[in-house]
Structure formats: C-alpha cells, structure tokens
Design a protein around this motif. Structure first.
Motif, short mmCIF file in Angstrom:
data_model
loop_
_atom_site.label_atom_id
_atom_site.label_comp_id
_atom_site.label_asym_id
_atom_site.label_seq_id
_atom_site.Cartn_x
_atom_site.Cartn_y
_atom_site.Cartn_z
N ARG A 68 12.58 38.48 52.12
CA ARG A 68 12.58 38.94 53.61
C ARG A 68 13.44 40.33 53.80
N TYR A 69 12.88 40.85 55.02
CA TYR A 69 13.64 42.26 55.30
C TYR A 69 15.16 41.75 55.73
N SER A 70 16.05 42.98 55.12
CA SER A 70 17.55 42.88 55.72
C SER A 70 17.73 44.08 55.61
N ILE A 71 19.06 44.14 55.83
CA ILE A 71 20.10 45.32 56.01
C ILE A 71 21.15 45.15 54.84
N GLN A 72 21.13 45.99 54.08
CA GLN A 72 22.03 45.71 52.71
C GLN A 72 23.54 46.47 53.00
N LEU A 73 24.47 45.68 53.21
CA LEU A 73 25.82 46.10 53.31
C LEU A 73 26.45 46.13 51.80
N THR A 74 26.92 47.15 51.23
CA THR A 74 27.42 46.89 49.82
C THR A 74 28.78 47.77 49.88
N ARG A 75 29.28 47.42 48.66
CA ARG A 75 30.90 48.09 48.13
C ARG A 75 30.56 48.13 46.76
N PRO A 76 31.23 49.13 46.24
CA PRO A 76 31.06 49.23 44.65
C PRO A 76 32.15 48.18 44.16
N ILE A 77 31.83 47.67 42.73
CA ILE A 77 32.79 46.78 42.22
C ILE A 77 33.39 47.61 41.10
N LEU A 78 34.78 47.69 41.16
CA LEU A 78 35.72 48.39 40.42
C LEU A 78 36.49 47.59 39.59
N THR A 79 36.32 48.07 38.03
CA THR A 79 36.77 47.28 37.36
C THR A 79 38.43 48.11 37.03
N HIS A 80 39.01 47.23 36.28
CA HIS A 80 40.74 47.68 35.82
C HIS A 80 40.25 49.28 35.39
N GLY A 81 40.97 50.05 35.82
CA GLY A 81 41.02 51.50 35.69
C GLY A 81 39.97 52.13 36.44
N ASP A 82 39.72 51.58 37.71
CA ASP A 82 38.56 52.07 38.69
C ASP A 82 37.22 52.57 38.17
#
Length: 668
Positions: A165-179
């Motif tokens: 389906r069509y959608s708008i992707q809202l995303t954030r990066p996954i930052l592990t320990h130590g960024d």
C-alpha cells in the motif's frame, strides 16, 4: 381659468414638445442610475465574496496545519518510544508495538518496521517472520545512514514491498551505544488517515486540501470531502509561490491546477516544525457561482424594472402628448375645449375625483343626467365612478350584470356608440332599463395598452334629449382616451412609488422611506407630548444560514421573519428593513415597557417558528433593542440608544430583548 387654458393651448410648439422629451430623458437617467448602482453594488459584493473566500481558506489551512503537526508529533513520539525499546530489550519490542497500535487509529500506524544497519528488513508488524528484504535503496534509509543528525524524516509517498500500500514513511535513525548507526525505525502513515478531516469540511465543488513537501511532491490531497489517491506523488510546478525559498510563510494566490486543470484560489501555510506546506484551494468558479446566480437574478430584475420604467416614462410622455393633442382637437369646439381643459388641470387630485369631475362636466356639456366610468368583464360591468343628478342608487364598486342582449363587439373598437330609444342598436347600452330607465346613451370604450379596459357612458332619461353632433362624438372619444391614459399613468406612478418605498425582498418599508417618515413621527411626538418607541431587530447568526443553506434560504428566512413581524404589529406601526438582517419598528403612542412586550412576543414567535426552505428547515432567533423618545431627542440619538440596547442583547447571549431605559422620556 378657461381663458387661461385656451391661451396655454396656443403656446409655442417647442414648449409642447419639451415635456414629453423631458419625461423620456428623466426615465433614461433613472435607468442609467439604476444600472450604475447595480453594477457598483455587484462589484462590492464580488469583493466581499472574494475576501470571505480567502479568509475561509486561510482558516481551514491553519486548522489543517495544526492537525498535520499534531499527527506528525504523535508519530514521532511513538518512534522515540519504540526506538528505545528496540535498543534496550528487543524481547519486549513486539509488546510495545501492540500497545502503540491499540492507542492509535489503524490508518495512523499502517506498518511499523525496523531496517538494520545493512538495509535489511529486520522487523515488520505486518509479518514478524517476513524475509529480510533489502531496503537499502529506500530514500529514508539512505538519508539516515548518510546523516549524523537524529531527527524525524518524512519521505515521499512510497508503495511498501511488504504492505503493498502507498504510505508516507516517518522515520528516525536507530543509534546504538556510542551513537553508532544501527538502522532505521519506520512508521508508515496511510494517507487515508486524513480522510476524516477531509470529510468534515465542505469547501464547495472542486475545493481541495493538500499536504505538499518543500520538494514539490504531494503527500496527500483531499477533494470534494474525500481522499484523492490519484494526486499522491504528483509534482507541483516550481513557479508556485511557496516553492520559492524567499516566499512568505503564509500567502494566497490563484493558479490552474496541474492535477485536474481547474482554476483555483489557493491559500497556503508553511509548517514551522516540518518541511511541509498545507494548501487549501477553492475552485474559482464555485466561489463565485452563488454570486453570479444571485446577480443574474438581480440583473433580470433590473432589466424588468428598466422596461417598466421605460414603459412608464413612454406612457407618461404619451399621456402628456395626448393632452396637448387633446387641447389641439378641442380648439375646433370652444365649449368642448373649456370643458376638457377644466378636467385636465386637476393636478394632484385623486384619480376617482378626476373621473367624478369629468363625468360632471361631461353631463353638463352633453345635457344628460348621468355619466358612468366602469370596467368590462365577461358578463359584468363594474362601476369605477358615477355622477348623476337624478339617480343615487348606483355607487362605486357596484357590479352589474350586462343585459342579456348586450353586444360586447360594439365596444371592441375605438369608435363612439350612440343609441336612441327603440333603435336596433339600443342593445349596446351597458345599463339595462331595470337598473336605470333611460332613453338615450352615448359612450366609448376605454383602452389601456391596446387592451380593452371598460367603457365611458352618458345617459339621459329624456327621449331625444339632444342630437349628438360630430363635436359631441369627438368630445366623448377624447374623454375616453383621457380616462384610459389617466388610468395607465396612475398605475405607472403607483408602481414607481412602490419600488421607491418598499423593500423588494421582504415587503417591509425601505430604509429611505423609514428615515423620512421617522422625522415626522418624532416631531409629532414632541409637539403633542406623546410617547414614541423604537425597536431595532437583528437576526442572530444569520451568516450561518447563508453559509449552511445558501443565500436562497437566507432570502426565504428574511421574508418569513418579515411576515411574522408584520402579522404581530398594528397598522399604525412602521416596519422597515434597514439593511441586511437588521429591521426597525417605530411605534407611535407606545411606551418602552409596552414596546418590550411586543418585542418579546416577536422574539418568542420567531424562536418557535420552523422556516421551510428548499435547502432544509431553518431555525433562527432574533435580538432586539428598545428605546423610548426622550425630551429634545432626535432620531440619531434614539437610534443609538436602541442600538446600544441591541448590542447588549447580543453580548448577553442573543435571543434576548433589552431596553435602553430613561427617566426623561416623553408621554409617561
């Protein structure tokens, strides 16, 4: 006086021609003034409609901006919670996802997914066991991988490989320990989520709401109260004002849509928190459709009035011309000239009085005892005016059945009919001998606009009372024409008077008539120390009626309210429409508390009335302000006090009656 009229009939020819031309010129000026006022008012109304359309669109844009910002903020909050859960304890991640899905609408969270640092699908709530699809080519993955900033990213509309389906992707990066970059957390927003908002606002035919990125790509668009899926992903031309980096955050412009080719008025707002623009549009044609329809009716009405004015002016000019011709013909017979001149100079007299005098002079001129002017119907003769020295039973308004042997064809021409007792033509007489015993009759038909109106007749009880000669024929013929012309002129004057003193929509008195009459009433109240009350009435929230039901329903509401008010007032009260939804009632011989009783009765009656219109049933209330004339007070002062009372009624919640109150009123 007779000599003077004879001299005037011989005045220079140029003077005779000037009056009809002056009437026609005045008629032309009135028509030009009418159309000038109409076109000026049309332009002013056009600008009002335009201004209100811009204002409405801007208000909707502001509301939609808030709705979008709230939606994005909610999703961002979910992203932050789920990201922390993924980093801290992945065994509890599925539980967190279910909690978030239960807390929000299904269309808000179409898919929650995790892409690992290599671009492989690591998790999808739609299929927890989904194969590790390679999503490294997705723009939202590349943006977070290549940037170090921890911020929300809103993608272009994409078609999910898992959801389909069509959608708008809202995303954030996954930052592990130590960024360190550990992947991307994705929430897919279904564009249909905004359908509820689209369906709650009616922007008229062709009106639309759109969310557009600063990259020029349409994220979502709604038109005619529903989602427009075909517009998702379309590219907006770069010449749009909001695409300019130096453009104002808020603005209006007009352009042709690249989506459907419709010319629209567009109001936009750039969002403060996100690189997005909300745009609310109204189809230009739809914005002014009601305005054009209404003013088309007004123009037709003005055209009818113009025709009536021209016809009235032409008939008035023709009547004046006929009067001059009448005088010229009467020069042949001095006695007829003096008689008809005496009739013609009764300026300012009522039409019935003129007819009575004409019949009296006609009887004296012809040597008969009775003269009658009346209207002809199928089988009846209705008396307009009667003069008689011997018969008093015939009165104005009497309807007489025509004799069974009457020949109507005798009066279907403009000629004069002469009857002698016992002649074969005696059947043409309009009065049977059972009504009035007569021996001879002379009469002619009365025509108005080439239509037979009635007949003018003179009767005598004496056999062969007078041998009617050609001058008598001409006298009766011209008198009949004068009667017809006078009736036509009287009708035209009454019609023009009604147009000038009556509000055409509601039937109430016009503002001009009211302001002229109110001064007379105030002077009378001061002179005789009698009470006088003024009520100002205003319809509450009337604009909502026009906005919700249309201007036709608004007109019907105004007419119905006027009918209710007129039905509850005395004949001595003066009821007028001051403009828009504001009315005024002037009540002579009435104190403030008495006027308050009347106003309360009006308020109660209106609030309990259901007004039926083509667009649905309308209920409305009124507010009223009352003031009683004070010693030395003029109209402006009493009006301002009543208006202040009206304002008080409005500010206290509407549907109220408030009085100004004073201890120095007249006639207590």
């Amino acid at each position: 006086m007779d000599v003077q009229m004879s001299v005037q009939s011989r005045s220079p020819q140029s003077h005779r021609k000037s009056d009809p031309l002056a009437i026609l010129a005045l008629t032309g000026i009135l028509i030009v003034a009418l159309w000038s006022a109409l076109l000026f008012e049309q332009r002013r109304n056009y600008e009002d409609v335009s201004r209100h359309a811009w204002s409405d669109a801007a208000g909707v844009a502001r509301t939609f901006e808030e709705h979008v910002a709230r939606t994005f903020n909610n999703i961002d909050a979910v992203l932050l919670v789920l990201r922390q859960a993924w980093v801290d304890d992945r065994s509890k991640f599925e539980t967190k996802v279910r909690i978030m899905q239960a807390a929000y609408d299904d269309s808000l969270l179409v898919q929650i997914a995790v892409i690992d640092a290599n671009g492989k699908l690591a998790y999808s709530n739609l299929d927890p066991n989904a194969a590790p699809v390679n999503l490294s080519d997705r723009e939202h993955f590349r943006v977070h991988r290549d940037r170090s900033a921890d911020e929300l990213y809103i993608s272009k509309p994409v078609k999910g490989r898992v959801s389909g389906r069509y959608s708008i992707q809202l995303t954030r990066p996954i930052l592990t320990h130590g960024d360190h970059f550990g992947g991307v957390l994705v929430i897919s927003l279904n564009p249909s989520y905004f359908s509820g908002f689209f369906g709650s606002l009616d922007l008229g035919d062709g009106g639309s709401i759109a969310l557009i990125g600063l990259d020029g790509i349409v994220r979502v668009r709604g038109i005619d109260l529903k989602l427009d899926e075909s517009a998702i992903g379309k590219v907006v031309p770069s010449d749009r004002p909001f695409m300019n980096a130096d453009a104002a955050d808020v603005g209006n412009f007009q352009a042709v849509s690249v989506i459907d080719g419709v010319k629209r008025r567009i109001s936009y707002r750039q969002m403060n928190e996100y690189p997005m623009v909300v745009a609310v549009t109204k189809a230009t044609e739809a914005v002014f459709a009601e305005h054009e329809r209404l003013w088309l009716h007004y123009k037709w009405g003005a055209a009818v009035v113009s025709v009536l004015l021209f016809a009235a002016g032409a008939w008035l000019a023709r009547a004046v011309r006929l009067q001059y011709l009448l005088k010229a013909h009467l020069l042949v017979a001095n006695d007829s000239l003096r008689t008809l001149n005496t009739i013609a100079i009764q300026a300012g007299a009522e039409l019935g009085d003129k007819f009575y005098k004409a019949l009296e002079l006609g009887c004296k001129h012809l040597g008969v005892e009775m003269g009658v002017v009346g209207a002809l119907y199928d089988n009846a003769y209705v008396v307009d005016k009667c003069y008689s020295t011997v018969f008093t039973d015939l009165k104005e308004g009497d309807e007489l059945e025509l004799p069974a042997h009457h020949s109507r064809d005798m009066f279907n021409s403009h000629d004069v009919v002469i009857i002698r007792r016992g002649s074969q033509s005696h059947s043409a007489s309009l009065l049977s001998n059972e009504v009035f015993e007569h021996e001879c009759f002379i009469g002619t038909s009365i025509w108005i606009d080439d239509t037979l109106y009635g007949a003018l007749g003179f009767y005598s009880t004496k056999p062969y009372a007078q041998e009617f000669d050609d001058s008598d024929r001409e006298f009766v013929r011209m008198l009949g024409r004068w009667v017809g012309s006078s009736i036509a002129e009287d009708r035209a004057v009454k019609k023009l008077t009604a147009l000038a003193t009556t509000d055409s929509l509601t039937g109430a008195r016009s503002r001009g008539y009211f302001t002229a009459a109110v001064d007379d009433e105030i002077n009378r109240a001061h002179r005789y120390r009698r009470p006088l009350a003024l009520i100002l009435v205003d319809l509450d929230l009337f604009k909502r009626v026009n906005d919700s039901y249309g201007h036709h329903a608004g007109d019907e509401t105004l007419k119905r309210i006027a009918e209710i008010v007129q039905g509850l007032l005395r004949t001595t009260d003066l009821f007028a429409r001051l403009g828009g939804e504001e009315f005024a009632i002037l009540m002579p011989e009435t104190q403030e508390h008495e006027a308050a009783i009347v106003a309360e009765r009006l308020r109660s009656c209106v609030s309990n009335t259901k007004i039926e219109t083509l667009s649905g049933d309308v209920r409305i209330t009124i507010s009223a302000g009352i003031a009683q004339l004070k010693t030395g007070e003029d109209f402006k002062t009493i009006y301002n006090r009543a208006d202040s009372a009206l304002y008080k009624a409005k500010s206290l919640g509407r549907n109220r009656v408030e009085s100004a109150g004073s201890s120095t009123v007249i006639g207590v």
